[in-house]
Design a protein around this motif. Structure first.
Motif, mmCIF file in Angstrom:
data_model
loop_
_atom_site.group_PDB
_atom_site.id
_atom_site.type_symbol
_atom_site.label_atom_id
_atom_site.label_comp_id
_atom_site.label_asym_id
_atom_site.label_seq_id
_atom_site.Cartn_x
_atom_site.Cartn_y
_atom_site.Cartn_z
ATOM 1 N N CYS A 80 -8.407 1.601 2.707
ATOM 2 C CA CYS A 80 -7.867 0.772 1.635
ATOM 3 C C CYS A 80 -8.959 -0.155 1.098
ATOM 4 C CB CYS A 80 -6.697 -0.068 2.143
ATOM 5 S SG CYS A 80 -5.197 0.903 2.337
ATOM 6 N N GLU A 82 -9.428 -3.117 -1.822
ATOM 7 C CA GLU A 82 -8.651 -3.992 -2.703
ATOM 8 C C GLU A 82 -9.033 -3.800 -4.171
ATOM 9 O OE1 GLU A 82 -8.510 -8.106 -1.571
ATOM 10 O OE2 GLU A 82 -7.241 -8.614 -3.283
ATOM 11 N N THR A 86 -6.587 3.913 -3.821
ATOM 12 C CA THR A 86 -6.833 4.469 -2.492
ATOM 13 C C THR A 86 -5.800 5.567 -2.308
ATOM 14 O OG1 THR A 86 -7.712 2.375 -1.693
ATOM 15 C CG2 THR A 86 -6.947 3.942 -0.030
ATOM 16 N N SER A 98 -4.843 -0.431 -3.983
ATOM 17 C CA SER A 98 -4.617 -1.156 -2.729
ATOM 18 C C SER A 98 -4.648 -2.657 -2.949
ATOM 19 C CB SER A 98 -5.672 -0.774 -1.699
ATOM 20 O OG SER A 98 -5.464 -1.550 -0.534
ATOM 21 N N GLY A 199 -5.902 -0.781 7.892
ATOM 22 C CA GLY A 199 -6.165 -0.406 6.499
ATOM 23 C C GLY A 199 -6.720 0.993 6.341
ATOM 24 N N TYR A 326 5.840 1.561 -2.616
ATOM 25 C CA TYR A 326 4.571 1.831 -3.315
ATOM 26 C C TYR A 326 4.422 3.339 -3.415
ATOM 27 C CZ TYR A 326 3.321 2.180 1.612
ATOM 28 O OH TYR A 326 3.323 2.503 2.939
#
Lengths: 483, 95
Positions: A80, A82, A86, A98, A199, A326
């Motif tokens: 992941c 940010e 991803t 992400s 993550g 999500y």
């Protein structure tokens, strides 16, 4: 400045031969011009990369640079990142930006590396060829009719094609080592728990482990210095000190005891590859090692045990992809069950669906003891084999794969055929042990990997053993034609 | 071990996966082959062997009971397919 190792690039940055911005631009340019041949990146993060490179150059000018400052790398699209898509190679996460960084990504960012992009992979890391990606297969730079291996095949192809000097990968059953072997790279799967899984999109949680992929053991050691360590966000991360993995790379190998498991030199192994492995072992003898034949009698059982345990854990892990919070959601669901079923039916590819179904079946009422419990008992037998052998020798060596890179489409019709590709790599994940693959020769123009297996948390020793070989041989410096 | 159409449909339902009717025979064949591969395990006597769930037989770590998570609801819901008033929206389940 391209076609260099991380260590060489670090020196170039330090000596002011080029800036991180120049280096990053050169790689971005090459990705733009060349990657249509390989399809090794899912997302190129140009803007982020240039921001990070600028910050790295500023930090260096202020005298704050450390070992990895300003070095470009790529991340497997399972970590992941940010603000960046991803996808885990899946339609399910094609729209997933992400909201947070994986610990591995956060640590590399803190170390000042530059993220060139996110690399292609088998969907949810389920595959050994990169052909199960929603974004299309990745091609092997050594022969674009062949697969780069999987599931970290995008990372491997990108490094082999000179589109990034190094990349992260993950290994649940061989997904770092097998693509490293197929693309003439150095790949390390650390001990289970050495690198945080936070993550890192979960496939099989008791087996998954992130690790480095690069040209040399020295580069892998530099990356391990960043990646390894305890993480309060991953309760399975190991609470142990992290050594400086670059400190003992040059230690002499005099007296090193190498075990060669006879089961790794079985009929399955390509004879030309067997010869190359034996030649590599002779090189180690010349470096002062002693050789002993050993036995890992349950090696063949690692395939059935793995293909219960991994799908069982996957069927549970992937239940989170339900279209609610999500990721993909089907159009116009008529009720909740319809939404779950169509979201998952449309969002997952066929290999992922197969593994979810195998896992669901194995865990369903009445079958648990016959499948899951049995597989975990066999897992212990496999671990006991390794513990016994590693009490007699320092490292175990053998081939990483039974054959060199195969052709696209060659093993897609029968999943079992593809699963047998992993016969020499699966057992380490089941036991939780660290292992490497390093280049040890070529057969018909295709790279061959030597697998080196060590005891728990012996990454430093493995990197030393790999580095000394790379000082004595130049297989790892070979590049595909035209590069 | 051979799975038939009904088996595949039942497993797919348990896993909440919609499988196209035309694809069922291929799944039945693939899954049967995989189960044959897995069946090799049954020849091994494991009666006295303790199952291994984790390489180090580790137990869950404990930590102090302190709040460490920040409230990031809006940030985390920014990637949701449908939300309203901080809630995730799904098709109606109660008439």
């Amino acid at each position: 400045m391209l076609n260099k190792t991380l260590a060489e690039l670090a020196k170039g940055l330090e000596q002011g031969e080029f800036s991180s911005v120049e280096l990053t631009q050169a790689y971005l340019e090459r990705i733009k011009n060349e990657d249509s041949k390989y399809n090794s990146f899912i997302t190129v993060t140009e803007e982020l990369a240039l921001q990070q490179a600028t910050a790295a150059d500023t930090s260096r000018a202020a005298g704050n640079a450390t070992a990895m400052t300003g070095l470009p790398i790529a991340h497997k699209d399972i970590f992941c990142t940010e603000g960046v898509r991803t996808s885990a190679g899946s339609k399910m996460l094609d729209n997933f930006i992400s909201p947070y960084d994986a610990t591995v990504v956060r640590k590399f960012n803190a170390a000042g590396t530059v993220t060139l992009g996110k690399t292609n992979m088998d969907e949810f890391a389920m595959g050994s060829s990169n052909e199960s990606s929603f974004y299309g297969p990745t091609r092997n730079p050594w022969d674009t009719d062949r697969v780069p291996g999987g599931s970290s095949g995008g990372s491997a192809a990108a490094i082999a094609a000179g589109l990034t000097p190094a990349a992260t990968g993950t290994d649940t059953g061989g997904s770092i080592r097998q693509p490293a072997a197929f693309c003439n790279l150095t790949g390390l799967k650390p001990t289970y728990g050495r690198v945080s899984r936070y993550g890192m999109i979960a496939y099989a949680s008791s087996l998954d482990q992130g690790g480095p992929m690069a040209h040399t053991a020295e580069d892998a050691a530099m990356m391990m210095n960043v990646m390894a360590g305890t993480d309060p966000l991953d309760s399975t991360s190991a609470e142990r000190n992290v050594p400086d993995y670059t400190a003992n790379l040059d230690a002499p190998l005099t007296g090193l005891k190498i075990g060669l498991p006879k089961e790794f030199f079985s009929a399955r192994l390509d004879p030309a590859m067997a010869t190359l492995i034996q030649t590599a072992v002779k090189e180690y003898e010349a470096l002062g090692a002693t050789i002993k034949e050993v036995s890992l009698p349950n090696t063949a059982l690692s395939v059935p045990a793995y293909y219960i345990i991994a799908p069982a854990e996957a069927s549970s892990n992937l239940s989170r992809f339900d279209g609610v919070r999500y990721g993909y959601r089907c159009e116009d669901p008529k009720d909740l069950e319809d939404m779950y079923k169509r979201t998952r039916g449309e969002g997952f590819g066929s290999e992922v669906k197969r593994r979810i179904m195998v896992g669901t079946y194995a865990l369903s009422e009445g079958f648990y003891d016959a499948y899951y419990k049995k597989a975990q008992q066999i897992r212990r037998l496999i671990q006991q084999d390794f513990i016994r052998v590693l009490s007699e020798v320092d490292v175990i060596m053998g081939p990483t794969t039974p054959t060199p890179a195969f052709k696209l489409g060659e093993k897609t019709s029968d999943p079992v055929d593809m699963y047998m590709e992993d016969i020499f790599t699966l057992s380490l994940n089941l036991a939780g042990l660290p292992g490497m693959s390093i280049p040890c020769g070529m057969t018909n123009g295709l790279p061959v990997g030597l697998q080196i297996i060590g005891n728990y948390f012996a990454e430093e020793k493995l990197l030393n053993v790999a580095h000394k070989f790379q000082q004595a041989t130049d297989w790892h410096t070979l590049k595909p034609a035209g590069l | 071990m051979a799975l038939n159409r009904t088996d595949v449909e039942k497993i797919a339902h348990l896993a909440r996966l919609q499988i196209d009717d035309n694809d069922v025979p291929e799944y039945a064949q693939n899954l049967s082959n995989i189960l044959d591969l897995i069946g090799q395990m049954q020849n091994i006597d494991t009666s006295d062997i303790e199952p291994l769930a984790h390489p180090f037989d580790a137990v869950q770590r404990l930590r102090a009971d302190k709040i460490t998570e920040l409230n990031q609801r809006e940030h985390l819901q920014s990637v949701a397919p449908a939300v309203a008033n901080g809630l995730f929206l799904v098709p109606k389940v109660i008439e």
